[in-house]
Design an enzyme around this catalytic site. Structure first.
Site, PDB file in Angstrom:
ATOM      1  N   HIS A  17       1.369 -11.171   8.547  1.00 19.26           N
ATOM      2  CA  HIS A  17      -0.100 -10.626   8.077  1.00 19.26           C
ATOM      3  C   HIS A  17      -1.020 -11.628   7.668  1.00 19.26           C
ATOM      4  O   HIS A  17      -1.417 -11.570   6.404  1.00 19.26           O
ATOM      5  CB  HIS A  17       0.239  -9.703   6.795  1.00 19.26           C
ATOM      6  CG  HIS A  17       1.267  -8.554   7.210  1.00 19.26           C
ATOM      7  ND1 HIS A  17       1.686  -7.761   6.267  1.00 19.26           N
ATOM      8  CD2 HIS A  17       1.905  -8.168   8.221  1.00 19.26           C
ATOM      9  CE1 HIS A  17       2.532  -6.873   6.658  1.00 19.26           C
ATOM     10  NE2 HIS A  17       2.644  -7.242   8.140  1.00 19.26           N
ATOM     11  N   GLN A  61       3.135 -15.265  12.661  1.00 22.71           N
ATOM     12  CA  GLN A  61       2.076 -14.659  13.080  1.00 22.71           C
ATOM     13  C   GLN A  61       0.914 -15.623  13.005  1.00 22.71           C
ATOM     14  O   GLN A  61      -0.188 -15.224  13.605  1.00 22.71           O
ATOM     15  CB  GLN A  61       1.819 -13.222  12.406  1.00 22.71           C
ATOM     16  CG  GLN A  61       2.921 -12.243  12.904  1.00 22.71           C
ATOM     17  CD  GLN A  61       2.695 -10.642  12.041  1.00 22.71           C
ATOM     18  OE1 GLN A  61       1.765 -10.734  11.215  1.00 22.71           O
ATOM     19  NE2 GLN A  61       3.632 -10.101  12.289  1.00 22.71           N
ATOM     20  N   TYR A  89      -9.095   0.017  -0.639  1.00 21.83           N
ATOM     21  CA  TYR A  89      -8.579   0.707   0.482  1.00 21.83           C
ATOM     22  C   TYR A  89      -7.181   1.077   0.378  1.00 21.83           C
ATOM     23  O   TYR A  89      -6.593   1.506   1.449  1.00 21.83           O
ATOM     24  CB  TYR A  89      -8.893  -0.101   1.869  1.00 21.83           C
ATOM     25  CG  TYR A  89     -10.466   0.146   1.700  1.00 21.83           C
ATOM     26  CD1 TYR A  89     -11.047   1.019   2.731  1.00 21.83           C
ATOM     27  CD2 TYR A  89     -11.445  -0.649   1.170  1.00 21.83           C
ATOM     28  CE1 TYR A  89     -12.395   1.279   2.755  1.00 21.83           C
ATOM     29  CE2 TYR A  89     -12.674  -0.430   1.054  1.00 21.83           C
ATOM     30  CZ  TYR A  89     -13.135   0.272   2.144  1.00 21.83           C
ATOM     31  OH  TYR A  89     -14.512   0.686   2.423  1.00 21.83           O
ATOM     32  N   GLU A 101      -5.216   1.980  10.486  1.00 18.58           N
ATOM     33  CA  GLU A 101      -6.393   2.509  10.326  1.00 18.58           C
ATOM     34  C   GLU A 101      -7.479   2.069  10.879  1.00 18.58           C
ATOM     35  O   GLU A 101      -7.608   0.839  11.268  1.00 18.58           O
ATOM     36  CB  GLU A 101      -6.327   2.504   8.672  1.00 18.58           C
ATOM     37  CG  GLU A 101      -5.281   2.989   7.771  1.00 18.58           C
ATOM     38  CD  GLU A 101      -5.189   2.809   6.390  1.00 18.58           C
ATOM     39  OE1 GLU A 101      -4.648   3.443   5.779  1.00 18.58           O
ATOM     40  OE2 GLU A 101      -6.257   2.164   5.927  1.00 18.58           O
ATOM     41  N   TYR A 127       9.221  -0.372   8.459  1.00 18.18           N
ATOM     42  CA  TYR A 127       9.582  -0.182   9.945  1.00 18.18           C
ATOM     43  C   TYR A 127      11.193   0.444  10.119  1.00 18.18           C
ATOM     44  O   TYR A 127      11.653   0.808  11.014  1.00 18.18           O
ATOM     45  CB  TYR A 127       9.682  -1.771  10.439  1.00 18.18           C
ATOM     46  CG  TYR A 127       8.227  -2.481  10.502  1.00 18.18           C
ATOM     47  CD1 TYR A 127       7.525  -1.755  11.277  1.00 18.18           C
ATOM     48  CD2 TYR A 127       7.898  -3.174   9.787  1.00 18.18           C
ATOM     49  CE1 TYR A 127       6.055  -2.235  11.492  1.00 18.18           C
ATOM     50  CE2 TYR A 127       6.477  -3.707   9.660  1.00 18.18           C
ATOM     51  CZ  TYR A 127       5.583  -3.143  10.631  1.00 18.18           C
ATOM     52  OH  TYR A 127       4.346  -3.662  10.941  1.00 18.18           O
TER      53      TYR A 127
END
Length: 480
Positions: free
Chosen positions: A261, A186, A363, A353, A374
Site C-alpha cells: 500500500h 509493492q 473517506y 472505489e 482477504y
C-alpha cells in the site's frame, strides 16, 4: 407458527450445546459451508432454496436488504434468522461473498472483447485497434508520461526511468542519477509526471518508495526495510537526472517495514501538484491526521504549502494534507469539464472505489468499507457513517483498480470526457460515463491481455495503456 425447513435449523439444534461450532471464529467460506450451502448449494446455484447468484431477489436486492434477510430471517419461507449466532461483521462478510459470486456468474456469461494487435474491436461507442508502443525491453513498467517533443517517459518498478524516443524506439540506456529507490514489496519507482509548463521549466516529478534497510541480523539475509512514499522533481540533461529537489517526505518515525500500500499518482492543476501516499497497511493510521499515511496531498509545484489547505498550520499534520481515510489509491485524474479531482482506490477483498475528492473530507477507511479481509474474516459491519464520504461507485469482487484517466483527445469523439479505469486483477480497462457525480454507464473495452498498470490520454489523442505480465505498452487507435 409455520414449520421451519429442518435443514436450515439443523446446525443450531441438532447438537448438544457444547458441540455447536463456534461460528464467530470462522471465515466467511466456512460460515457459508456450515449454515447456507445445505439450502442454497455449495456453489450458490440453489438447491432446496433459491439461487443466490442469478440476480433475482425476493426481499430486496440492496446490500442492506440481503443483510437484513440473513439477520432476521423469514419464517414464512423457512429462512432461519442468524441474529445472535453470527456477528454483524460476519453477516456483512456473507453479503460480500454473495456479491462476489453473483458478479462472477454474470461476468462468466459476458463475451468480452478479445483484442489483439491489428484486430478491430467494437465497443458500445467506438471501434479501435491495438498498436504496439513497446513490445519488449521493459521490466515491470509502472507509469507513462509524455514530453512535448514526442518522447515518452516510462518508470520501471526496480528503479529505472526509461525513454521511448520520438522515433518510437525504447532507449536501452536508463536515465542515470535518479533518486535512490528502496524496492520493497509493492514499492519501488512508481509514478512519473511531466510538468504542464515543461517547455519553460523542464521539471519532471517522480513518486517512489524512499527508505533504508537495517543491518541484517544474519549473514546473507536482507535487513529490515523502512519505507514510505516520497515525491521529488528534477530535470533530464542527456541521460542524466539533474537539479534534484525533494518535494515531500515524511518524518522518518513514520517509515515502516510493511511491503504493501504505497499508493500514489501525481497530477497537476493550475500551479498545484496533487499526490497520494498509501496507508502502508496501517489501517487506522489513515484516520489519524497526525500520521501521514493514507492521505492525499496538495502543494504548490515547488513543494511549498498553500495557506488555503484545509489543515494548514495545524500542529502535527503533515505538510499538504488535503484529504484522509484512504487505503491504497493508485489512480488519479482531473475532470476536464469542471476541474474535479477523482481517484480510484484498492479495497481489500471487495470494495474497490471511485471517489470524488474534496478538501478536508474523510473517506472512511477502514471504519467503513464495502470489502472484507482477504482471508474471508470480517473487517467492518458498516458501509456508511456520518462524517465519512461515500464512493461514487464501488466494485465487488475487487478488480484491483490501477491507473485512471479522463479521455481528453479528439481521436475518439464518442469517448470525450469519459473516465477510463485500469484493473490489475481482472486484467481489464473499463470505460465509465459520469454525469452529475454518478456513473450512468460502464463497459469493459479491453480484457485479458495483461494487468493494466496505467492508462493515459496521449497528446496525439490515442489512449495509452501500460501492462504487466506481459510487460508492454500499447495504445488504442481508431479502427482503420
Amino acid at each position: 407458527m409455520k414449520r421451519l425447513l429442518p435443514f436450515l435449523i439443523a446446525p443450531v439444534i441438532s447438537q448438544a450445546a457444547d458441540e455447536v461450532p463456534d461460528y464467530k471464529t470462522m471465515k466467511v467460506t466456512e460460515v457459508y459451508a456450515n449454515l447456507c450451502a445445505g439450502c442454497h448449494g455449495k456453489d450458490m446455484t440453489g438447491g432446496q432454496g433459491p439461487s443466490l447468484i442469478d440476480g433475482e431477489w425476493k426481499h430486496g436486492d440492496t446490500d442492506n436488504a440481503i443483510f437484513q434477510t440473513i439477520l432476521k430471517g423469514n419464517l414464512d419461507f423457512g429462512m432461519t434468522p442468524w441474529e445472535g449466532i453470527l456477528t454483524d461483521k460476519q453477516i456483512r462478510s456473507l453479503v460480500i461473498l454473495i456479491r462476489e459470486k453473483e458478479k462472477e456468474a454474470i461476468a462468466n456469461g459476458i463475451n468480452f472483447p478479445e483484442p489483439e494487435v491489428g484486430k478491430v474491436v467494437e465497443t458500445e461507442l467506438e471501434k479501435y485497434q491495438i498498436e504496439m508502443v513497446v513490445n519488449e525491453g521493459l521490466e515491470i513498467p509502472w507509469a507513462i508520461s509524455f514530453l512535448p517533443d514526442g518522447r515518452k517517459l516510462i518508470t520501471e518498478k526496480e528503479g529505472r526511468l526509461r525513454i521511448v524516443g520520438s522515433d518510437g524506439k525504447l532507449d536501452p540506456k536508463a536515465i542515470e542519477g535518479t533518486p535512490e529507490v528502496l524496492v520493497h514489496g509493492q514499492g519501488g519507482l512508481m509514478d512519473v509526471a511531466v510538468h504542464p509548463d515543461y517547455e519553460e521549466n523542464g521539471w519532471i516529478y517522480l513518486a517512489y518508495a524512499d527508505g533504508w534497510r537495517d543491518k541484517p541480523e544474519k549473514k546473507g539475509k536482507e535487513g529490515k526495510a523502512n519505507a514510505i512514499t516520497a515525491i521529488a522533481r528534477g530535470r533530464i540533461k542527456g541521460h542524466q537526472w539533474v537539479d534534484h529537489e525533494e518535494i515531500w517526505k515524511a518524518d522518518k518515525k513514520f517509515y515502516t517495514s510493511a511491503g504493501v500500500h504505497f499508493g500514489t499518482r501525481i497530477v497537476f492543476d493550475n500551479g498545484y501538484v496533487y499526490f497520494i501516499v498509501g496507508e502502508r497497511g496501517g489501517n487506522m493510521e489513515a484516520q489519524d491526521l497526525k500520521n501521514p499515511k493514507g492521505k492525499i496531498y496538495r502543494l504548490f509545484d515547488d513543494g511549498s504549502e498553500p495557506k488555503d489547505n484545509p489543515f494548514y498550520g495545524k500542529p502535527g499534520v503533515a505538510k499538504g494534507t488535503w484529504t484522509y481515510g484512504h487505503r491504497n489509491p493508485q489512480g488519479m485524474d482531473i475532470d476536464p469539464r469542471d476541474g474535479s479531482l477523482y481517484i480510484t482506490e484498492h479495497g481489500p477483498r471487495g470494495g474497490d472505489e471511485l471517489n470524488w475528492i474534496r478538501p478536508g473530507l474523510n473517506y472512511g477507511w477502514p471504519v467503513i468499507t464495502y470489502g472484507m479481509n482477504y482471508n474471508g474474516t470480517p473487517l467492518s459491519d458498516i458501509t456508511e457513517k456520518e462524517g465519512m464520504e461515500q464512493p461514487v461507485t464501488h466494485w465487488t469482487p475487487s478488480i484491483a483498480t490501477c491507473g485512471l484517466a479522463f479521455y481528453k483527445g479528439d481521436q475518439f469523439p464518442a469517448w470525450q470526457n469519459d473516465l477510463f479505469v485500469g484493473a490489475l486483477k481482472q486484467q481489464e480497462l473499463r470505460r465509465l460515463r459520469l454525469k452529475d457525480r454518478e456513473v450512468t454507464s460502464q463497459e469493459v473495452i479491453l480484457k485479458n491481455i495483461g494487468r493494466v498498470r496505467d492508462v493515459k490520454t496521449g497528446p496525439d489523442g490515442f489512449l495509452y495503456v501500460v501492462l504487466n505480465d506481459p510487460d508492454k505498452v500499447i495504445r488504442l487507435a481508431p479502427a482503420k
